[in-house]
Design a protein around this motif. Structure first.
Motif, PDB file in Angstrom:
ATOM      1  N   ASP A 209       0.933  -1.240  -0.434  1.00 11.08           N
ATOM      2  CA  ASP A 209       0.393  -0.181   0.039  1.00 11.08           C
ATOM      3  C   ASP A 209       0.859   1.189  -0.135  1.00 11.08           C
ATOM      4  OD1 ASP A 209      -2.044   1.641   0.529  1.00 11.08           O
ATOM      5  OD2 ASP A 209      -2.583   1.188   2.293  1.00 11.08           O
ATOM      6  N   VAL A 210       0.981   2.359  -1.014  1.00 13.15           N
ATOM      7  CA  VAL A 210       1.596   2.809  -1.163  1.00 13.15           C
ATOM      8  C   VAL A 210       1.155   4.580  -2.249  1.00 13.15           C
ATOM      9  CG1 VAL A 210       2.541   2.587  -3.627  1.00 13.15           C
ATOM     10  CG2 VAL A 210       3.667   4.235  -1.435  1.00 13.15           C
ATOM     11  N   HIS A 211       1.134   4.995  -2.009  1.00 10.14           N
ATOM     12  CA  HIS A 211       0.467   6.548  -2.561  1.00 10.14           C
ATOM     13  C   HIS A 211       1.367   7.359  -3.177  1.00 10.14           C
ATOM     14  CE1 HIS A 211      -3.238   5.429  -0.029  1.00 10.14           C
ATOM     15  NE2 HIS A 211      -2.568   4.915   1.390  1.00 10.14           N
ATOM     16  N   VAL A 212       0.567   7.749  -4.317  1.00  3.93           N
ATOM     17  CA  VAL A 212       1.313   9.098  -4.834  1.00  3.93           C
ATOM     18  C   VAL A 212       0.608  10.451  -5.074  1.00  3.93           C
ATOM     19  CG1 VAL A 212       2.214   9.828  -7.151  1.00  3.93           C
ATOM     20  CG2 VAL A 212       2.492   7.339  -6.671  1.00  3.93           C
ATOM     21  N   TYR A 213       1.450  11.033  -5.243  1.00 10.81           N
ATOM     22  CA  TYR A 213       1.162  12.847  -4.901  1.00 10.81           C
ATOM     23  C   TYR A 213       1.716  13.303  -6.123  1.00 10.81           C
ATOM     24  CZ  TYR A 213      -0.550  10.692  -0.550  1.00 10.81           C
ATOM     25  OH  TYR A 213      -1.098  10.567   0.637  1.00 10.81           O
ATOM     26  N   ARG A 214       1.324  14.412  -6.417  1.00 11.73           N
ATOM     27  CA  ARG A 214       1.494  15.547  -7.387  1.00 11.73           C
ATOM     28  C   ARG A 214       2.219  16.196  -6.512  1.00 11.73           C
ATOM     29  NH1 ARG A 214       0.291  15.157 -13.248  1.00 11.73           N
ATOM     30  NH2 ARG A 214      -1.456  13.873 -13.046  1.00 11.73           N
ATOM     31  N   ILE A 215       3.122  17.228  -6.442  1.00  8.32           N
ATOM     32  CA  ILE A 215       4.104  17.513  -5.467  1.00  8.32           C
ATOM     33  C   ILE A 215       3.973  19.453  -6.474  1.00  8.32           C
ATOM     34  CG2 ILE A 215       5.207  16.314  -4.805  1.00  8.32           C
ATOM     35  CD1 ILE A 215       7.652  16.481  -5.665  1.00  8.32           C
ATOM     36  N   PRO A 216       3.951  20.599  -5.924  1.00  7.01           N
ATOM     37  CA  PRO A 216       4.486  21.661  -6.663  1.00  7.01           C
ATOM     38  C   PRO A 216       5.771  21.936  -6.752  1.00  7.01           C
ATOM     39  CG  PRO A 216       3.564  21.979  -4.416  1.00  7.01           C
ATOM     40  CD  PRO A 216       3.351  20.428  -4.280  1.00  7.01           C
ATOM     41  N   PRO A 217       6.824  22.801  -7.301  1.00  7.97           N
ATOM     42  CA  PRO A 217       7.410  22.783  -7.508  1.00  7.97           C
ATOM     43  C   PRO A 217       8.077  23.608  -5.996  1.00  7.97           C
ATOM     44  CG  PRO A 217       6.793  24.038  -9.012  1.00  7.97           C
ATOM     45  CD  PRO A 217       5.498  23.768  -8.298  1.00  7.97           C
ATOM     46  N   ARG A 218       9.449  23.199  -6.016  1.00  6.94           N
ATOM     47  CA  ARG A 218      10.495  23.677  -4.853  1.00  6.94           C
ATOM     48  C   ARG A 218      10.732  25.315  -4.767  1.00  6.94           C
ATOM     49  NH1 ARG A 218      14.656  19.963  -2.220  1.00  6.94           N
ATOM     50  NH2 ARG A 218      15.542  20.728  -3.952  1.00  6.94           N
ATOM     51  N   ALA A 219      10.478  25.830  -3.820  1.00  2.00           N
ATOM     52  CA  ALA A 219      10.513  27.951  -4.512  1.00  2.00           C
ATOM     53  C   ALA A 219      12.228  27.753  -3.773  1.00  2.00           C
ATOM     54  CB  ALA A 219       9.582  28.334  -3.799  1.00  2.00           C
ATOM     55  N   THR A 220      12.207  27.139  -2.695  1.00  2.00           N
ATOM     56  CA  THR A 220      13.101  27.311  -2.011  1.00  2.00           C
ATOM     57  C   THR A 220      14.246  26.234  -1.344  1.00  2.00           C
ATOM     58  OG1 THR A 220      11.933  27.106   0.384  1.00  2.00           O
ATOM     59  CG2 THR A 220      12.410  29.586  -0.531  1.00  2.00           C
ATOM     60  N   ASN A 221      15.028  25.973  -0.819  1.00  2.00           N
ATOM     61  CA  ASN A 221      16.355  25.027  -0.600  1.00  2.00           C
ATOM     62  C   ASN A 221      15.731  24.741   0.315  1.00  2.00           C
ATOM     63  OD1 ASN A 221      17.546  25.591  -3.396  1.00  2.00           O
ATOM     64  ND2 ASN A 221      19.298  26.858  -2.435  1.00  2.00           N
ATOM     65  N   ARG A 222      15.178  24.650   1.267  1.00  2.00           N
ATOM     66  CA  ARG A 222      14.509  24.168   2.927  1.00  2.00           C
ATOM     67  C   ARG A 222      14.291  23.104   2.669  1.00  2.00           C
ATOM     68  NH1 ARG A 222      10.324  28.222   4.946  1.00  2.00           N
ATOM     69  NH2 ARG A 222       9.393  27.931   3.299  1.00  2.00           N
ATOM     70  N   GLY A 223      13.491  22.262   1.771  1.00  2.00           N
ATOM     71  CA  GLY A 223      13.222  20.735   1.563  1.00  2.00           C
ATOM     72  C   GLY A 223      11.588  21.179   1.712  1.00  2.00           C
ATOM     73  N   TYR A 224      11.175  19.993   1.061  1.00  2.00           N
ATOM     74  CA  TYR A 224       9.666  19.663   0.519  1.00  2.00           C
ATOM     75  C   TYR A 224       8.960  19.554   1.654  1.00  2.00           C
ATOM     76  CZ  TYR A 224      11.545  18.626  -4.083  1.00  2.00           C
ATOM     77  OH  TYR A 224      11.843  18.594  -5.409  1.00  2.00           O
ATOM     78  N   ARG A 225       7.612  19.609   1.627  1.00  2.00           N
ATOM     79  CA  ARG A 225       6.613  19.417   3.333  1.00  2.00           C
ATOM     80  C   ARG A 225       5.600  18.547   2.367  1.00  2.00           C
ATOM     81  NH1 ARG A 225       6.625  22.728   7.427  1.00  2.00           N
ATOM     82  NH2 ARG A 225       4.793  23.054   7.761  1.00  2.00           N
TER      83      ARG A 225
END
Length: 263
Positions: free
Chosen positions: A15-31
């Protein structure tokens, strides 16, 4: 290191889910909070395989096993797989279609244990890859490997307990030889150059003579010199009686008043 011809399975999660993610605006990492977690783009099965040094994250259909997307991983941690900053159940992976096109998508697990197994499977694989590379380098250049240094460093000392060693060696190597006795009783030799002397105890003390106790007394005519005084012994009472009753010799009778016994 050359890639092997077979593919091994490292981890399978149903069981795994896939998401569309927005472009990363900064270098802080993904949220993960910025994703629409209640509306996954796709759900299915995740399988991690390894072929040589490379690891592959494959997203497949639960029923048919059809491949949805694949993310080749050449190192971990790295750009191919990244953790989000606000959760331990979500990751960002880089997928490829085989024609040079790449895209970043988000994946998430409903259980933290599945996310932990996903992370550990990648860590163990690349730890094994690192060890294999080190073994290959040592095989090519055996002289460049670390050498065992058994020498003493400056100021380093060693302590040996020699006293106990000598004691053990003397006890085991030099046993004391005892002279064999010729009879049932062994006697010590007399001291060299000396004569045996008879010790007379002081007046009033007892001295063992011939297995019987003899009381010492002071004779009147001896000037105070102690002489042994015979005491009656139950074992020898009859023997002395025979001597006193003998009529053949008058010397065996005691003289009254002298305190001496003449034989």
């Amino acid at each position: 290191m050359e890639e092997s011809g077979y593919e091994s399975v490292l981890c399978v999660k149903p069981d795994v889910h896939v998401y569309r993610i927005p472009p990363r605006a900064t270098n802080r990492g993904y949220r993960a909070a910025e994703w629409q977690l209640d509306q996954p783009s796709w759900s299915g099965r995740l399988r991690i395989t390894a072929k040589g040094q490379m690891a592959y994250i494959k997203l497949e259909d639960r029923t048919s096993g059809e491949l949805f997307a694949q993310a080749p991983v050449d190192q971990f941690p790295g750009t191919a797989v990244e953790s989000v900053t606000d959760s331990s159940r979500y990751f960002v992976i880089r997928i490829e279609d085989g024609n040079g096109r790449r895209a970043f998508i988000g994946i998430g697990f409903g259980d933290r244990g599945d996310a932990f197994d996903f992370n550990v499977a990648l860590q163990d694989h690349f730890k094994w890859v690192k060890q294999q590379c080190e073994f290959a380098k040592q095989a090519q250049n055996p002289d460049q490997g670390p050498k065992l240094d058994l020498g003493f460093k400056e100021g380093q000392t060693i302590k040996l307990n020699i006293a106990n060693m000598k004691k053990k060696e003397g006890a085991a190597g030099n046993p004391r030889v005892r002279p064999a006795s010729t009879g049932g009783l062994s006697l010590l030799p007399p001291p060299p150059g000396g004569k045996t002397s008879t010790l007379i105890p002081p007046p009033g003390e007892q001295l063992a003579v011939g297995g019987s106790l003899v009381q010492t007394a002071v004779a009147p005519s001896s000037g105070g010199a102690p002489v042994p005084w015979p005491q009656p012994n139950p074992a020898t009472a009859d023997i002395w009686g025979d001597f006193t009753k003998s009529t053949g010799s008058t010397s065996s009778q005691t003289q009254p008043g002298t305190g001496w016994v003449q034989f």
